[in-house]
Write a protein that holds these residues in place. Structure first.
Motif, PDB file in Angstrom:
ATOM      1  N   TYR A  46       0.784  -1.180  -0.118  1.00  0.00           N
ATOM      2  CA  TYR A  46       0.014   0.006  -0.059  1.00  0.00           C
ATOM      3  C   TYR A  46       0.860   1.038   0.071  1.00  0.00           C
ATOM      4  O   TYR A  46       1.629   1.393   0.804  1.00  0.00           O
ATOM      5  CB  TYR A  46      -0.931  -0.026   1.236  1.00  0.00           C
ATOM      6  CG  TYR A  46      -1.943  -1.175   1.210  1.00  0.00           C
ATOM      7  CD1 TYR A  46      -2.581  -1.287   2.595  1.00  0.00           C
ATOM      8  CD2 TYR A  46      -2.013  -2.045   0.295  1.00  0.00           C
ATOM      9  CE1 TYR A  46      -3.529  -2.323   2.658  1.00  0.00           C
ATOM     10  CE2 TYR A  46      -2.986  -3.021   0.281  1.00  0.00           C
ATOM     11  CZ  TYR A  46      -3.711  -3.154   1.498  1.00  0.00           C
ATOM     12  OH  TYR A  46      -4.714  -4.190   1.607  1.00  0.00           O
ATOM     13  N   PHE A  86       1.562   5.734  -0.837  1.00  0.00           N
ATOM     14  CA  PHE A  86       0.940   6.796  -0.548  1.00  0.00           C
ATOM     15  C   PHE A  86       1.966   7.833  -1.011  1.00  0.00           C
ATOM     16  O   PHE A  86       3.184   7.714  -0.781  1.00  0.00           O
ATOM     17  CB  PHE A  86       0.758   7.248   0.818  1.00  0.00           C
ATOM     18  CG  PHE A  86      -0.303   5.987   1.415  1.00  0.00           C
ATOM     19  CD1 PHE A  86       0.238   4.720   2.115  1.00  0.00           C
ATOM     20  CD2 PHE A  86      -1.504   6.296   1.782  1.00  0.00           C
ATOM     21  CE1 PHE A  86      -0.707   3.664   2.319  1.00  0.00           C
ATOM     22  CE2 PHE A  86      -2.416   5.476   2.313  1.00  0.00           C
ATOM     23  CZ  PHE A  86      -1.945   4.231   2.634  1.00  0.00           C
ATOM     24  N   LYS A 100      -3.206   7.515  -3.173  1.00  0.00           N
ATOM     25  CA  LYS A 100      -2.505   6.348  -2.690  1.00  0.00           C
ATOM     26  C   LYS A 100      -2.905   5.263  -3.696  1.00  0.00           C
ATOM     27  O   LYS A 100      -3.891   5.371  -4.380  1.00  0.00           O
ATOM     28  CB  LYS A 100      -3.266   5.928  -1.271  1.00  0.00           C
ATOM     29  CG  LYS A 100      -4.836   5.728  -1.467  1.00  0.00           C
ATOM     30  CD  LYS A 100      -5.414   5.474   0.109  1.00  0.00           C
ATOM     31  CE  LYS A 100      -6.830   5.590   0.125  1.00  0.00           C
ATOM     32  NZ  LYS A 100      -7.320   5.516   1.680  1.00  0.00           N
ATOM     33  N   ILE A 134      -3.915   1.247  -3.691  1.00  0.00           N
ATOM     34  CA  ILE A 134      -4.297   0.004  -2.953  1.00  0.00           C
ATOM     35  C   ILE A 134      -3.861  -1.400  -3.719  1.00  0.00           C
ATOM     36  O   ILE A 134      -3.186  -2.178  -3.389  1.00  0.00           O
ATOM     37  CB  ILE A 134      -5.443   0.111  -2.255  1.00  0.00           C
ATOM     38  CG1 ILE A 134      -5.677   1.397  -1.327  1.00  0.00           C
ATOM     39  CG2 ILE A 134      -5.897  -1.191  -1.270  1.00  0.00           C
ATOM     40  CD1 ILE A 134      -4.697   1.404  -0.225  1.00  0.00           C
ATOM     41  N   TYR A 189       2.812   1.112   3.562  1.00  0.00           N
ATOM     42  CA  TYR A 189       2.075   0.717   4.691  1.00  0.00           C
ATOM     43  C   TYR A 189       1.836  -0.450   4.971  1.00  0.00           C
ATOM     44  O   TYR A 189       1.698  -1.408   3.861  1.00  0.00           O
ATOM     45  CB  TYR A 189       0.549   1.173   4.646  1.00  0.00           C
ATOM     46  CG  TYR A 189      -0.305   0.683   5.653  1.00  0.00           C
ATOM     47  CD1 TYR A 189      -1.251  -0.368   5.725  1.00  0.00           C
ATOM     48  CD2 TYR A 189      -0.375   1.534   6.584  1.00  0.00           C
ATOM     49  CE1 TYR A 189      -1.918  -0.837   6.628  1.00  0.00           C
ATOM     50  CE2 TYR A 189      -1.551   1.010   8.075  1.00  0.00           C
ATOM     51  CZ  TYR A 189      -2.079   0.049   7.680  1.00  0.00           C
ATOM     52  OH  TYR A 189      -2.965  -0.553   8.763  1.00  0.00           O
ATOM     53  N   GLY A 207       1.265  -3.961   8.301  1.00  0.00           N
ATOM     54  CA  GLY A 207       1.321  -3.981   9.527  1.00  0.00           C
ATOM     55  C   GLY A 207       0.879  -2.951  10.420  1.00  0.00           C
ATOM     56  O   GLY A 207       1.482  -2.607  11.702  1.00  0.00           O
ATOM     57  N   ASN A 208      -0.210  -2.349  10.345  1.00  0.00           N
ATOM     58  CA  ASN A 208      -0.530  -1.063  11.227  1.00  0.00           C
ATOM     59  C   ASN A 208       0.415   0.230  11.112  1.00  0.00           C
ATOM     60  O   ASN A 208      -0.050   1.106  11.769  1.00  0.00           O
ATOM     61  CB  ASN A 208      -0.873  -1.536  12.403  1.00  0.00           C
ATOM     62  CG  ASN A 208      -2.511  -2.092  12.746  1.00  0.00           C
ATOM     63  OD1 ASN A 208      -3.309  -1.778  11.839  1.00  0.00           O
ATOM     64  ND2 ASN A 208      -2.763  -2.797  13.554  1.00  0.00           N
ATOM     65  N   GLN A 209       1.526   0.024  10.280  1.00  0.00           N
ATOM     66  CA  GLN A 209       2.360   1.034  10.458  1.00  0.00           C
ATOM     67  C   GLN A 209       2.668   1.872   9.035  1.00  0.00           C
ATOM     68  O   GLN A 209       2.630   1.009   7.965  1.00  0.00           O
ATOM     69  CB  GLN A 209       3.736   0.837  10.935  1.00  0.00           C
ATOM     70  CG  GLN A 209       3.470   0.122  12.440  1.00  0.00           C
ATOM     71  CD  GLN A 209       4.684  -0.066  13.247  1.00  0.00           C
ATOM     72  OE1 GLN A 209       5.784   0.646  12.757  1.00  0.00           O
ATOM     73  NE2 GLN A 209       4.828  -0.677  14.298  1.00  0.00           N
ATOM     74  N   PHE A 210       2.753   2.828   9.153  1.00  0.00           N
ATOM     75  CA  PHE A 210       3.181   3.902   7.975  1.00  0.00           C
ATOM     76  C   PHE A 210       5.008   3.742   7.879  1.00  0.00           C
ATOM     77  O   PHE A 210       5.191   4.304   8.971  1.00  0.00           O
ATOM     78  CB  PHE A 210       2.796   5.017   7.663  1.00  0.00           C
ATOM     79  CG  PHE A 210       1.270   4.986   7.402  1.00  0.00           C
ATOM     80  CD1 PHE A 210       0.062   4.714   8.205  1.00  0.00           C
ATOM     81  CD2 PHE A 210       0.972   5.137   5.866  1.00  0.00           C
ATOM     82  CE1 PHE A 210      -1.228   4.622   7.926  1.00  0.00           C
ATOM     83  CE2 PHE A 210      -0.492   5.024   5.317  1.00  0.00           C
ATOM     84  CZ  PHE A 210      -1.366   4.943   6.508  1.00  0.00           C
ATOM     85  N   TYR A 211       5.464   3.794   6.784  1.00  0.00           N
ATOM     86  CA  TYR A 211       6.978   3.906   6.621  1.00  0.00           C
ATOM     87  C   TYR A 211       7.301   4.972   5.716  1.00  0.00           C
ATOM     88  O   TYR A 211       6.636   4.877   4.503  1.00  0.00           O
ATOM     89  CB  TYR A 211       7.655   2.616   6.064  1.00  0.00           C
ATOM     90  CG  TYR A 211       7.642   1.490   7.295  1.00  0.00           C
ATOM     91  CD1 TYR A 211       6.332   0.528   7.275  1.00  0.00           C
ATOM     92  CD2 TYR A 211       8.327   1.238   8.313  1.00  0.00           C
ATOM     93  CE1 TYR A 211       6.200  -0.387   8.271  1.00  0.00           C
ATOM     94  CE2 TYR A 211       8.141   0.547   9.434  1.00  0.00           C
ATOM     95  CZ  TYR A 211       7.108  -0.555   9.440  1.00  0.00           C
ATOM     96  OH  TYR A 211       7.042  -1.384  10.142  1.00  0.00           O
ATOM     97  N   PHE A 212       7.899   6.209   6.118  1.00  0.00           N
ATOM     98  CA  PHE A 212       7.997   7.122   5.202  1.00  0.00           C
ATOM     99  C   PHE A 212       9.218   7.468   4.703  1.00  0.00           C
ATOM    100  O   PHE A 212      10.279   7.003   5.459  1.00  0.00           O
ATOM    101  CB  PHE A 212       7.645   8.551   6.251  1.00  0.00           C
ATOM    102  CG  PHE A 212       6.045   8.897   6.252  1.00  0.00           C
ATOM    103  CD1 PHE A 212       5.525   7.942   7.181  1.00  0.00           C
ATOM    104  CD2 PHE A 212       5.544   9.630   5.546  1.00  0.00           C
ATOM    105  CE1 PHE A 212       4.337   8.378   7.625  1.00  0.00           C
ATOM    106  CE2 PHE A 212       4.074   9.942   5.787  1.00  0.00           C
ATOM    107  CZ  PHE A 212       3.590   9.435   7.006  1.00  0.00           C
TER     108      PHE A 212
END
Lengths: 116, 111
Positions: B32, B34, B49, B51, B94, B96-101
């Motif tokens: 996912y 963004f 985004k 998906i 995205y 595992g419930n986390q966003f990586y920027f």
């Protein structure tokens, strides 16, 4: 709707002091997040919450604590401030995980914290 | 480890020219992805985004992004840049419930 609000906007702390960064949202969102943004480093997730009473660690949780007693509020606590915690802190919220077709994260304006 | 990379710290483009801001990802499973934009002293704002589905995603303010699985890329594009597009752009993944920027790319559109 005010969206996501954060207080204070700016703060200077001395080493060893403690403080709480406030975050509130009025969108009835389940998910809330705390990030820190360091120059040239992007955003790093500190803690997140999927609902009242439920919190979990992100990438960089050391030195911080959170609580989520209500849907609206998600305060971030610094117990013993250190210079390494100098950063800009952003709170965000979303109805769901923020990764569905119809959902996204909404960010607050940020809190700029300096620890001297 | 999950990660998102933005190889360019700074991109300059003349007003009216097409712009591209690059992003590559390393996210497990179905990614996912963004794009967010940040104006000075403001929080991040969602642009678009990916998906699943169509590899070309259209978002706010005339921006679009192309998902390329073979190149693990998700580049942000706009056909004609405006001076008001000047800002800091972040790519994020995205899982595992986390966003990586990513680390962000500063875009300057020159009048």
């Amino acid at each position: 709707n005010a969206g996501v609000t954060q207080t204070p906007k700016f703060r200077i702390l001395k080493i060893g002091q403690s403080m709480t960064l406030q975050c509130a949202q009025d969108m009835n969102h389940n998910y809330m997040y705390w990030y820190r943004q360091d120059p040239g480093m992007g955003l790093k997730l500190i803690y997140y919450s999927v609902g009242a009473g439920i919190t979990d660690k992100g990438e960089v949780p050391n030195g911080y604590n959170v609580s989520r007693s209500t849907t609206e509020d998600f305060p971030l606590r610094l117990e013993l401030a250190a210079p390494s915690q100098t950063s800009v802190y952003f709170c965000a919220s979303s109805f769901g995980p923020g990764a569905s077709y119809t959902d996204t994260q909404y960010f607050g304006p940020g809190t700029r914290l300096t620890v001297l | 480890a999950q990660s998102v990379a933005q190889p360019e710290d700074q991109v300059n483009v003349a007003e009216g020219n097409p712009l591209t801001v690059k992003c590559t990802y390393s996210v497990s499973g179905n990614p996912y992805l963004f794009w967010y934009v940040q104006y000075p002293n403001r929080g991040l704002q969602f642009l678009l985004k990916y998906i699943t589905g169509d590899n070309l995603v259209k978002g706010s303010y005339g921006f679009e992004a192309e998902f390329n699985k073979s190149q693990t890329s998700f580049h942000l594009k706009k056909p004609s840049a405006l001076v008001s597009d000047s800002a800091l752009y972040f790519c994020a993944g995205y899982t595992g419930n986390q966003f990586y920027f990513g680390t962000g790319t500063s875009l300057t559109v020159i009048p």
